[in-house]
Design an enzyme around this catalytic site. Structure first.
Site, PDB file in Angstrom:
ATOM      1  N   SER A  58       0.832  -1.201   0.000  1.00 49.06           N
ATOM      2  CA  SER A  58       0.000   0.000   0.000  1.00 49.06           C
ATOM      3  C   SER A  58       0.875   1.263   0.000  1.00 49.06           C
ATOM      4  O   SER A  58       1.683   1.443  -0.908  1.00 49.06           O
ATOM      5  CB  SER A  58      -0.972  -0.027   1.175  1.00 49.06           C
ATOM      6  OG  SER A  58      -1.998   0.934   1.017  1.00 49.06           O
ATOM      7  N   ASP A 106      -8.841  -5.495  -5.313  1.00 46.20           N
ATOM      8  CA  ASP A 106      -8.230  -4.292  -4.743  1.00 46.20           C
ATOM      9  C   ASP A 106      -8.661  -3.059  -5.543  1.00 46.20           C
ATOM     10  O   ASP A 106      -8.482  -3.025  -6.764  1.00 46.20           O
ATOM     11  CB  ASP A 106      -6.704  -4.439  -4.772  1.00 46.20           C
ATOM     12  CG  ASP A 106      -5.974  -3.270  -4.144  1.00 46.20           C
ATOM     13  OD1 ASP A 106      -6.638  -2.366  -3.583  1.00 46.20           O
ATOM     14  OD2 ASP A 106      -4.732  -3.260  -4.212  1.00 46.20           O
TER      15      ASP A 106
END
Length: 286
Positions: free
Chosen positions: A130, A229
């Site tokens: 991330s 995602d």
């Protein structure tokens, strides 16, 4: 006479709503909306993967992991890993991060004694998930512009579900409301003075005016995406942009079906995580 006291309810005004993660009020208090993972202490005596904490500066600390070496003189690759959390949350010492890195390190045969005794500084890998994946990219770009001291060489990088963003919709994004999406609002919150805004090269590496990705300072790159995602398409765009840049290194793509953003941190013992760890290990051992 009514003796019932009248309660005065004071309602704090919300300045930033980052549901379902946290709220920030105008009095600068922060309210987590989900319980943070518990703290995990280091395990210096673990027989397979020992760990300990070190202070880098007065405000920065790190956890070092060492798998059991085959010999006392064995030199192993060094992995520098950055945790995620939108640049403002998360911890290197949370239980989930600790379990994932411990599981990964245990399958790798790698001034700080553990590093100087066992680390091979010509085989350094930069990785992160991330926001940490974003940091890994930017460090690798910086390494391509500057000579690293003492013979340190970044051999490879792993960008896992990296937090990349841009000023407009991409792929299957909704056509309207982009400025109010969490990715847009969170970047403006953590870096309000960013010169390029949502198209600054630090968050949009393929955007206008961004330095060529041919300058990546490593020879191998693994881009990891997850099917569910929300950042998947931007990571695919990053992968394609690296290929199109003329970079002379080897870029690989790894996708996990049926999983969401940083699933490997949320569920470090899952079957999908185990398969992903094996993929990372093969990348580093190549």
């Amino acid at each position: 006479m009514d003796s019932t006291a009248t309660a005065t309810v004071t309602t704090r005004e919300i300045a930033h709503d980052f549901s379902p993660f946290f709220l920030i009020y105008k009095d600068n208090t922060v309210e987590p909306l989900t319980a943070p993972p518990p703290h995990a202490p280091p395990s210096p005596s673990d027989p397979t993967t020992a760990s300990k904490d070190i202070a880098i500066s007065s405000s920065t600390a790190a956890r070092i992991y060492l798998p059991k070496p085959t010999t006392t003189t064995q030199k192993l690759p060094i992995l520098l890993y950055f945790h995620g959390g939108g640049f403002c949350a998360g911890s290197a010492f949370s239980a989930n991060t600790h379990r994932f890195i411990t599981a990964f390190t245990s399958k790798r045969h790698e001034p700080e004694p553990w590093l100087s005794d066992h680390g091979d500084f010509t085989r350094v890998f930069i990785a992160g998930d991330s926001a940490g994946g974003n940091i890994a990219h930017n460090i690798t770009m910086k390494a391509g512009r500057e000579n690293l001291p003492n013979g340190v060489r970044i051999l490879g990088a792993i960008a896992s579900h990296a937090y990349f963003w841009n000023s407009g919709p991409l792929g299957s994004d909704p056509v309207s409301g982009h400025e109010e999406r969490v990715g847009s609002r969170l970047w403006r919150f953590v870096y309000p003075s960013c010169p390029g805004g949502l198209d600054d090269p630090t968050i949009n590496p393929w955007g206008p005016g961004a330095p060529s990705l041919a300058g990546l300072g490593c020879s191998r790159l693994l881009v990891c995406v997850a099917e569910k995602d929300p950042l998947r398409e931007r990571n695919l765009r990053y992968y394609e942009a690296v290929k199109e840049s003329g970079w002379i290194g080897d870029v690989e793509l790894y996708e996990t079906k049926g999983e969401g953003h940083v699933f490997h941190i949320a569920e470090p013992e899952s079957n999908s995580t185990e398969i992903m760890i094996k993929r990372w290990v093969s990348f580093i051992r190549k």
